[in-house]
Design a protein around this motif. Structure first.
Motif, short mmCIF file in Angstrom:
data_model
loop_
_atom_site.label_atom_id
_atom_site.label_comp_id
_atom_site.label_asym_id
_atom_site.label_seq_id
_atom_site.Cartn_x
_atom_site.Cartn_y
_atom_site.Cartn_z
N ARG A 1 1.73 -9.98 -4.32
CA ARG A 1 2.46 -8.76 -4.66
C ARG A 1 3.76 -8.64 -3.88
N ALA A 2 3.83 -9.23 -2.70
CA ALA A 2 5.10 -9.24 -1.98
C ALA A 2 6.14 -10.04 -2.73
N TRP A 3 5.72 -11.10 -3.39
CA TRP A 3 6.65 -11.99 -4.09
C TRP A 3 6.87 -11.57 -5.53
N TYR A 4 5.82 -11.04 -6.16
CA TYR A 4 5.89 -10.60 -7.56
C TYR A 4 5.41 -9.15 -7.64
N PRO A 5 6.24 -8.19 -7.26
CA PRO A 5 5.78 -6.81 -7.15
C PRO A 5 5.35 -6.17 -8.47
N ASP A 6 5.90 -6.61 -9.58
CA ASP A 6 5.63 -5.93 -10.85
C ASP A 6 5.04 -6.82 -11.94
N THR A 7 5.01 -8.12 -11.72
CA THR A 7 4.59 -9.06 -12.77
C THR A 7 3.07 -9.15 -12.84
N PRO A 8 2.48 -9.16 -14.06
CA PRO A 8 1.04 -9.46 -14.16
C PRO A 8 0.79 -10.86 -13.59
N CYS A 9 -0.15 -10.97 -12.70
CA CYS A 9 -0.37 -12.23 -11.97
C CYS A 9 -1.85 -12.57 -11.96
#
Length: 263
Positions: free
Chosen positions: A193-201
């Motif tokens: 979440r630090a790297w992709y705060p908004d992307t479904p992961c």
């Protein structure tokens, strides 16, 4: 330095997948979960031939974790403290030297907890409390550490493809999420979440109901970083293509990169 986590869902069944991934991704350290093997059954020779030192906490047919490292590693724990005779193989921890001081890597296979109205869910929450205590002990050292693994918790509704459908699942229970938040509130960083705060992961797709083809996924595999490690976070990757390989695990590898070049 690449630090990775992967629930391989039976290392004997996925040895080929594991070796191919180690060759291409080349993580410095990887923690494996659900190896479903005792130490003698682990493909040690093949993994060592790929250049990795191997440490295993195994269990016959179930659970099981392992730590693989390209670097010398000192194993500092093979179970969480205060287990009261808990025999489930769910935790391994090692310390590795880096140019910026020691790095501890913990490998976690957190209990699933289903069904929620049974002792399995109570065991899950109690296990998470033991993990919280271990995190506090590690934080007291004021050193870098990464706690990686299959946490069997979807942190929020955006980490599950169908929040309503999973409302009664142990992975999405308020108690499970609150226990994970307690870990994060200690000052740890969720690397994805630090790297992709908004992307479904998503990191997991069930074998049933065509979940992979429909992208019906969950994010349950996490890398939690101490403040000293988070300061060096230089990249995060979810190796989603691994789910599309022949005879795949239902999880995919997740890794973060720590930068030891800067001051």
């Amino acid at each position: 330095m690449k630090i990775a986590t992967w629930n391989v869902n039976s290392v004997r069944k996925r040895t080929g997948n594991l070796l191919a991934w180690l060759e291409t991704a080349r993580p410095d350290v990887v923690v494996l979960q659900e190896i479903k093997a005792q130490e003698a059954q682990f493909p040690r020779l093949e993994v060592e031939a790929a250049g990795y030192k191997v440490e295993i906490v195994g269990q016959k047919g179930f659970n099981g974790v392992a730590l693989l490292s390209l670097h010398p590693v000192e194993i500092t724990a093979r179970a969480l403290p205060d287990g009261g005779g808990d025999e489930q193989a769910r935790y391994i921890e090692g310390r590795i030297a880096t140019p910026k001081g020691p790095l501890t890597v913990g490998g976690i296979y957190l209990p699933n907890g289903n069904p929620i109205h049974t002792d399995k869910f109570a065991y899950k929450i109690a296990w998470m409390d033991r993990l919280l205590q271990r995190a506090r002990q590690l934080l007291a050292r004021e050193e870098m550490f990464v706690l990686g693994g299959d946490y069997n918790v979807c942190p929020t509704d955006r980490d599950v493809y169908d929040p309503k459908g999973f409302a009664n699942d142990a992975l999405c229970q308020p108690q499970s999420r609150a226990a994970l938040r307690m870990l994060l509130n200690l000052g740890l960083t969720d690397a994805v979440r630090a790297w992709y705060p908004d992307t479904p992961c998503y990191t997991f797709w069930d074998y049933q109901a065509g979940a992979w083809a429909k992208d019906w996924g969950l994010r349950i595999d996490h890398l939690l970083l101490s403040p000293q490690a988070a300061d060096r976070l230089a990249g995060v990757t979810i190796d989603k293509p691994e789910r599309g390989r022949p005879d795949p695990s239902d999880h995919v590898p997740v890794w973060c990169e720590l930068d030891f070049q800067s001051s």
